[in-house]
Design an enzyme around this catalytic site. Structure first.
Site, PDB file in Angstrom:
ATOM      1  N   GLY A   1     -29.473-150.183  -4.938  1.00  0.00           N
ATOM      2  CA  GLY A   1     -30.540-151.056  -5.403  1.00  0.00           C
ATOM      3  C   GLY A   1     -31.866-150.663  -4.787  1.00  0.00           C
ATOM      4  O   GLY A   1     -31.918-149.908  -3.815  1.00  0.00           O
TER       5      GLY A   1
ATOM      6  N   CYS B   1     -24.968-146.746  -1.135  1.00  0.00           N
ATOM      7  CA  CYS B   1     -26.397-146.755  -0.857  1.00  0.00           C
ATOM      8  C   CYS B   1     -26.826-148.135  -0.347  1.00  0.00           C
ATOM      9  O   CYS B   1     -26.451-148.514   0.755  1.00  0.00           O
ATOM     10  CB  CYS B   1     -27.185-146.315  -2.090  1.00  0.00           C
ATOM     11  SG  CYS B   1     -28.896-145.831  -1.708  1.00  0.00           S
ATOM     12  N   TYR B   2     -27.575-148.912  -1.117  1.00  0.00           N
ATOM     13  CA  TYR B   2     -27.954-150.250  -0.654  1.00  0.00           C
ATOM     14  C   TYR B   2     -26.713-151.084  -0.346  1.00  0.00           C
ATOM     15  O   TYR B   2     -26.711-151.904   0.576  1.00  0.00           O
ATOM     16  CB  TYR B   2     -28.814-150.956  -1.706  1.00  0.00           C
ATOM     17  CG  TYR B   2     -29.285-152.332  -1.285  1.00  0.00           C
ATOM     18  CD1 TYR B   2     -30.443-152.487  -0.538  1.00  0.00           C
ATOM     19  CD2 TYR B   2     -28.553-153.469  -1.623  1.00  0.00           C
ATOM     20  CE1 TYR B   2     -30.870-153.748  -0.128  1.00  0.00           C
ATOM     21  CE2 TYR B   2     -28.976-154.727  -1.227  1.00  0.00           C
ATOM     22  CZ  TYR B   2     -30.142-154.869  -0.485  1.00  0.00           C
ATOM     23  OH  TYR B   2     -30.553-156.117  -0.083  1.00  0.00           O
TER      24      TYR B   2
ATOM     25  N   HIS C   1     -24.649-141.205  -3.676  1.00  0.00           N
ATOM     26  CA  HIS C   1     -24.188-141.780  -4.944  1.00  0.00           C
ATOM     27  C   HIS C   1     -23.026-140.950  -5.517  1.00  0.00           C
ATOM     28  O   HIS C   1     -23.251-139.925  -6.169  1.00  0.00           O
ATOM     29  CB  HIS C   1     -25.334-141.828  -5.953  1.00  0.00           C
ATOM     30  CG  HIS C   1     -26.373-142.849  -5.625  1.00  0.00           C
ATOM     31  ND1 HIS C   1     -26.295-144.163  -6.039  1.00  0.00           N
ATOM     32  CD2 HIS C   1     -27.505-142.757  -4.886  1.00  0.00           C
ATOM     33  CE1 HIS C   1     -27.338-144.828  -5.594  1.00  0.00           C
ATOM     34  NE2 HIS C   1     -28.091-143.998  -4.881  1.00  0.00           N
TER      35      HIS C   1
ATOM     36  N   GLU D   1     -21.244-141.658  -8.007  1.00  0.00           N
ATOM     37  CA  GLU D   1     -21.114-141.857  -9.451  1.00  0.00           C
ATOM     38  C   GLU D   1     -21.881-140.841 -10.281  1.00  0.00           C
ATOM     39  O   GLU D   1     -21.612-140.672 -11.473  1.00  0.00           O
ATOM     40  CB  GLU D   1     -21.559-143.276  -9.838  1.00  0.00           C
ATOM     41  CG  GLU D   1     -23.037-143.562  -9.677  1.00  0.00           C
ATOM     42  CD  GLU D   1     -23.434-144.038  -8.288  1.00  0.00           C
ATOM     43  OE1 GLU D   1     -24.489-144.687  -8.166  1.00  0.00           O
ATOM     44  OE2 GLU D   1     -22.684-143.755  -7.317  1.00  0.00           O
TER      45      GLU D   1
ATOM     46  N   ASP E   1     -20.718-147.712 -33.633  1.00  0.00           N
ATOM     47  CA  ASP E   1     -20.103-148.962 -33.192  1.00  0.00           C
ATOM     48  C   ASP E   1     -19.502-149.744 -34.354  1.00  0.00           C
ATOM     49  O   ASP E   1     -18.330-150.146 -34.306  1.00  0.00           O
ATOM     50  CB  ASP E   1     -21.135-149.825 -32.453  1.00  0.00           C
ATOM     51  CG  ASP E   1     -21.706-149.118 -31.241  1.00  0.00           C
ATOM     52  OD1 ASP E   1     -21.020-148.239 -30.686  1.00  0.00           O
ATOM     53  OD2 ASP E   1     -22.848-149.424 -30.845  1.00  0.00           O
TER      54      ASP E   1
ATOM     55  N   LYS F   1     -20.217-146.843 -24.620  1.00  0.00           N
ATOM     56  CA  LYS F   1     -20.329-146.009 -25.816  1.00  0.00           C
ATOM     57  C   LYS F   1     -19.337-144.846 -25.806  1.00  0.00           C
ATOM     58  O   LYS F   1     -18.732-144.540 -26.843  1.00  0.00           O
ATOM     59  CB  LYS F   1     -21.760-145.470 -25.948  1.00  0.00           C
ATOM     60  CG  LYS F   1     -21.989-144.536 -27.121  1.00  0.00           C
ATOM     61  CD  LYS F   1     -21.943-145.267 -28.446  1.00  0.00           C
ATOM     62  CE  LYS F   1     -23.251-145.968 -28.709  1.00  0.00           C
ATOM     63  NZ  LYS F   1     -23.326-146.543 -30.083  1.00  0.00           N
TER      64      LYS F   1
END
Length: 514
Positions: A58, A85-86, A170, A172, A228, A370
């Site tokens: 964040g 991180c945060y 990070h 991710e 979608d 998605k």
């Protein structure tokens, strides 16, 4: 079949631009997860029954008393926690460690050195992605350092007895070399989650749920031809067959020949009941004089719903309106309602529904990202060229025409966009870009056509490359390709005298212009 939601991880969001990416990585590991705001109550978190909790990064600093914290009591639940991180700094601070502003900030690539055996990190020296200004300077009781970097000696910490882990980098993002392995160890080895969240299992579960929910009722679906709604159509057709009627609204804001293509794919080839409604004049009338992008989106969403309700009255036993709402729509709309995020844009399929709407909502993709939706589409047998088609906004060309929408503008844009897409496909650049489209600018520019002076409109071309659509870079399409596209548009589309190319990245720009 095992409940696909029984092994679940909860992500508490502190405002990181990468939070959705954390969730997507966890889902890719076959584990269901959800993103919640950091300030949900402890009781709500307990009721979710997660096997693990991830605290996101964040923009705030825990060195200030007024910045976000995890709910009191979170670390007494007996659930493994990973702080990123945060999230690391928040956990360290709340458990009695110290966090301070660092004179040496780290943004970008960094090297970490694992320094003690642990269950989260491998022993290899790793290239990771940092983005922080604060750092942990003293450990909470029970923690040990498991990795260090040049600017953050405590860049990864762990209390293995309680299952608490924190990393300053990070995992991710794809820039972190072993990021997927780190998240896999946390999800599978530390939290003991299985890997049942797969496309085939999701389809089986969604089909079963749709049949139980709908019963003998009839469902109508607003079919646009986008990924979608197309996947929803295929999924519900498998679940309830002739109880599904698709309403394809040709709003006059579709791409060139798109209406005919939609009818051919679904009605002719798949045998799905599709009613085509020519509503171009109605949409243009409602949009006349409106320049604001948010207002245009809401108008388009409202008119769609009005048409669905009108058509549903003609269909016996129609009780449900199916929509292609996906998880990022839900997250972004919820954030805008709670005031925890700026409204970048609203989504017509999760906002603007009238309070007196007669139909109940059915949203079988509501939990999916998605990339998960695309996997379902391929599993359901939809054409690969449809599934991998570049994203197209729900409001269509209505938000690719800057300012007021007029039929003349839409017709010019359709032709220019079709030339652009054809040239990208012919040169191999369509598959090298993540999203590409033309934008109509309602301003005129002087040009020369033949020997005559022209004073006509401007088209902007946009093409980006991205992995996650959270950030994006403009695509370096070769000059000769761009030149050919520009020449064709100006020569073949009467009314366009100038073509420009957008070289803005995201951030600071968004991918769409409106």
């Amino acid at each position: 079949m095992k409940d696909l939601h029984s092994d679940r991880i909860l992500i508490l969001d502190f405002g990181s631009q990468y939070t959705q990416l954390i969730a997507r990585r966890i889902r890719e590991l076959g584990v269901y997860c959800e993103i919640w705001a950091y300030d949900n109550t402890l009781q709500q978190i307990q009721d979710f029954s997660a096997k693990g909790i991830i605290l996101s990064g964040g923009p705030s600093t825990v060195t200030e008393d007024t910045t976000p914290r995890a709910p009191d009591g979170l670390f007494e639940l007996g659930i493994p926690v990973l702080g990123i991180c945060y999230g690391l700094q928040c956990m360290a601070s709340m458990l009695g460690g110290d966090v301070q502003n660092s004179e040496l900030r780290e943004f970008g690539h960094a090297i970490i050195e694992p320094c003690e055996e642990n269950r989260l990190l491998s022993e290899a020296t790793q290239d990771v992605w940092m983005s922080h200004g604060d750092k942990v300077t003293s450990l909470p009781q029970g923690f040990k350092v498991i990795a260090k970097s040049a600017n953050a000696p405590l860049c990864a910490i762990a209390d293995e007895s309680r299952g608490f882990y924190g990393v300053q980098f990070h995992p991710e993002v794809t820039h972190t070399e072993f990021g997927k392995d780190i998240l896999a160890r946390f999800a599978h080895d530390i939290c003991n989650c299985g890997n049942d969240w797969t496309a085939s299992n999701i389809i089986d579960d969604a089909v079963k749920h749709a049949r139980q929910t709908v019963g003998d009722d009839h469902v109508i679906l607003g079919l646009s031809g986008g990924v979608d709604s197309s996947v929803v159509a295929a999924l519900l057709h498998e679940a309830i067959g002739d109880q599904l009627t698709c309403i394809f609204v040709d709003n006059g804001l579709l791409r060139l020949h798109e209406g005919d293509q939609v009818m051919q794919t679904f009605a002719d080839n798949m045998g799905i009941k599709v009613i085509r409604v020519d509503a171009e004049q109605r949409f243009l009338r409602e949009l006349a004089g409106e320049n604001d992008p948010e207002a245009k989106r809401k108008i388009i969403g409202r008119v769609f719903i009005e048409i669905f309700e009108e058509e549903s009255r003609k269909i016996r036993d129609a009780k449900w309106l199916a929509q292609g709402t996906i998880y990022p729509d839900v997250i972004e709309s919820a954030a805008s309602k709670t005031g925890k995020a700026e409204v970048i844009k609203s989504h017509h399929n999760v906002g603007g529904l009238p309070d007196d709407m007669q139909l109940k909502l059915l949203e079988p993709l509501r939990e999916l990202f998605k990339d998960e939706v695309r996997k379902l589409g391929l599993q359901l047998g939809l054409p690969a060229e449809m599934i991998h088609r570049h994203p197209f906004p729900g409001p269509g060309l209505g938000v690719r025409i800057l300012g007021e929408v007029k039929k003349q503008y839409a017709d010019l844009l359709r032709q220019a966009d079709a030339i652009y897409m054809q040239e990208l496909e012919d040169t191999g650049w369509y598959d090298k870009t993540s999203q590409a489209f033309a934008v109509f600018l309602p301003v005129k520019s002087v040009g020369v056509v033949g020997d005559n002076r022209a004073y006509e409109y401007v088209i902007a071309l946009r093409a980006v490359q991205t992995i996650d659509f959270m950030t994006a870079t403009w695509a370096p399409i070769p000059y000769d390709v761009l030149a050919n596209i520009s020449n064709r548009i100006i020569n073949e589309v009467r009314g366009i005298s100038r073509v420009t190319y957008d070289i803005s990245g995201k951030p600071p720009a968004t991918i769409e212009w409106e």
